[in-house]
Enzyme design. Structure first.
Site, PDB file in Angstrom:
ATOM      1  N   GLY A 286     -15.536  25.597  12.239  1.00 33.02           N
ATOM      2  CA  GLY A 286     -16.274  24.794  13.214  1.00 33.02           C
ATOM      3  C   GLY A 286     -17.667  24.525  12.685  1.00 33.02           C
ATOM      4  O   GLY A 286     -17.870  24.383  11.483  1.00 33.02           O
ATOM      5  N   CYS A 287     -18.618  24.489  13.560  1.00 24.70           N
ATOM      6  CA  CYS A 287     -20.006  24.224  13.191  1.00 24.70           C
ATOM      7  C   CYS A 287     -20.509  25.292  12.221  1.00 24.70           C
ATOM      8  O   CYS A 287     -20.369  26.491  12.490  1.00 24.70           O
ATOM      9  CB  CYS A 287     -20.865  24.211  14.455  1.00 24.70           C
ATOM     10  SG  CYS A 287     -22.617  24.071  14.125  1.00 24.70           S
ATOM     11  N   PHE A 288     -21.098  24.870  11.111  1.00 22.71           N
ATOM     12  CA  PHE A 288     -21.555  25.854  10.130  1.00 22.71           C
ATOM     13  C   PHE A 288     -22.703  26.701  10.638  1.00 22.71           C
ATOM     14  O   PHE A 288     -22.920  27.804  10.153  1.00 22.71           O
ATOM     15  CB  PHE A 288     -21.878  25.237   8.771  1.00 22.71           C
ATOM     16  CG  PHE A 288     -22.763  24.011   8.721  1.00 22.71           C
ATOM     17  CD1 PHE A 288     -23.751  23.748   9.640  1.00 22.71           C
ATOM     18  CD2 PHE A 288     -22.579  23.110   7.689  1.00 22.71           C
ATOM     19  CE1 PHE A 288     -24.549  22.624   9.550  1.00 22.71           C
ATOM     20  CE2 PHE A 288     -23.369  21.975   7.578  1.00 22.71           C
ATOM     21  CZ  PHE A 288     -24.367  21.734   8.508  1.00 22.71           C
ATOM     22  N   TRP A 289     -23.448  26.220  11.624  1.00 22.77           N
ATOM     23  CA  TRP A 289     -24.520  27.038  12.186  1.00 22.77           C
ATOM     24  C   TRP A 289     -23.948  28.333  12.772  1.00 22.77           C
ATOM     25  O   TRP A 289     -24.548  29.395  12.648  1.00 22.77           O
ATOM     26  CB  TRP A 289     -25.269  26.295  13.274  1.00 22.77           C
ATOM     27  CG  TRP A 289     -25.980  25.056  12.846  1.00 22.77           C
ATOM     28  CD1 TRP A 289     -26.398  24.705  11.590  1.00 22.77           C
ATOM     29  CD2 TRP A 289     -26.369  23.977  13.705  1.00 22.77           C
ATOM     30  NE1 TRP A 289     -27.023  23.489  11.614  1.00 22.77           N
ATOM     31  CE2 TRP A 289     -27.022  23.015  12.900  1.00 22.77           C
ATOM     32  CE3 TRP A 289     -26.233  23.735  15.066  1.00 22.77           C
ATOM     33  CZ2 TRP A 289     -27.540  21.826  13.425  1.00 22.77           C
ATOM     34  CZ3 TRP A 289     -26.754  22.557  15.579  1.00 22.77           C
ATOM     35  CH2 TRP A 289     -27.395  21.620  14.764  1.00 22.77           C
ATOM     36  N   CYS A 290     -22.791  28.222  13.421  1.00 22.37           N
ATOM     37  CA  CYS A 290     -22.153  29.391  14.051  1.00 22.37           C
ATOM     38  C   CYS A 290     -21.672  30.385  12.997  1.00 22.37           C
ATOM     39  O   CYS A 290     -21.959  31.582  13.084  1.00 22.37           O
ATOM     40  CB  CYS A 290     -20.953  28.956  14.889  1.00 22.37           C
ATOM     41  SG  CYS A 290     -21.343  27.856  16.253  1.00 22.37           S
TER      42      CYS A 290
END
Length: 184
Positions: free
Chosen positions: A14-18
Site C-alpha cells: 500500500g502507501c509507502f509512508w505506512c
C-alpha cells in the site's frame, strides 16, 4: 551502508509512508527507503505513479542485518501490518500502485516468500486468499525527499493518525520483542 553484511528486502504494502513507518521501528533494519518498483518506465515521478499508469508500486527497500532479524521475520511483520488479500488496494488507497507485492532479490527470498504465503493460506490465517505478488526485483527508484521518513515528520497529520498510527500500534502490540530500543 557501513556494514557490508546487510541484505536488502523490497516490499509493497500500500502507501509507502505506512510500510516505511513500520519497518523503521524494527530492530536489525538499518535503513528504509520509500520508492517505486515493478513498473515500465525509468525514473518515474510521484505524480506519474499516482495515476496508476506506470505499473509501479509504492514500495520500500530496506537494508537489514540478517544476524539480527531474518527475512522470514520481516515477511511475518509485512503480512501482519497490511491486508494482503485485497487486490490493488489498501483501505482507501486504490490502484495498482497500492498493490501488495514482494520483490525478491534472490532465489532464496523467492522461495521463502512463496513458502510463507502457502503457509498462511494453508492455515487460513486470513479470511480470503492472499493476492500478494512475488516478483523479481528489477529497478528500485527512490521517492523524493518529501516522502522519506514521512510519518516521523508529520505525526499529527490526519492520514498519519488514522492510517499509519494503528499499524505502528499493532507492531508494538504483537512484535514488541522486535522493536528498536529507544536511546535516551
Amino acid at each position: 551502508m557501513e556494514n557490508k553484511n546487510l541484505e536488502i528486502a523490497t516490499f509493497a504494502g500500500g502507501c509507502f509512508w505506512c510500510t516505511e513507518a513500520v519497518f523503521n521501528r524494527v530492530e536489525g533494519v538499518e535503513q528504509v527507503i520509500s520508492g517505486y518498483t515493478g513498473g515500465q518506465i525509468k525514473n518515474p515521478a510521484y505524480r506519474e505513479i499516482t495515476t496508476g499508469r506506470t505499473g509501479h508500486a509504492e514500495g520500500i527497500q530496506l537494508h537489514y542485518n540478517p544476524e539480527v532479524i531474518s527475512y522470514v521475520e520481516l515477511l511475518e511483520i509485512f503480512f501482519a501490518t497490511h491486508d494482503p488479500t485485497t487486490l490493488n488496494r489498501q483501505g482507501h488507497d486504490i490502484g495498482t500502485q497500492y498493490r501488495s507485492a514482494i520483490f525478491y532479490a534472490s532465489e532464496t527470498q523467492k522461495n521463502q516468500a512463496e513458502a510463507f504465503i502457502a503457509h498462511l493460506d494453508g492455515e487460513q490465517v486470513f479470511n480470503s486468499e492472499i493476492v500478494t505478488e512475488v516478483t523479481p526485483l528489477d529497478a528500485f527508484y527512490t521517492a523524493g525527499k518529501e516522502h522519506q521518513a514521512f510519518y516521523e515528520r508529520n505525526t499529527d497529520a490526519s492520514y498519519c493518525q488514522f492510517v499509519i498510527h494503528p499499524k505502528i500500534k499493532k507492531l508494538a502490540t504483537f512484535y514488541s520483542d522486535k522493536l528498536k530500543t529507544i536511546k535516551k
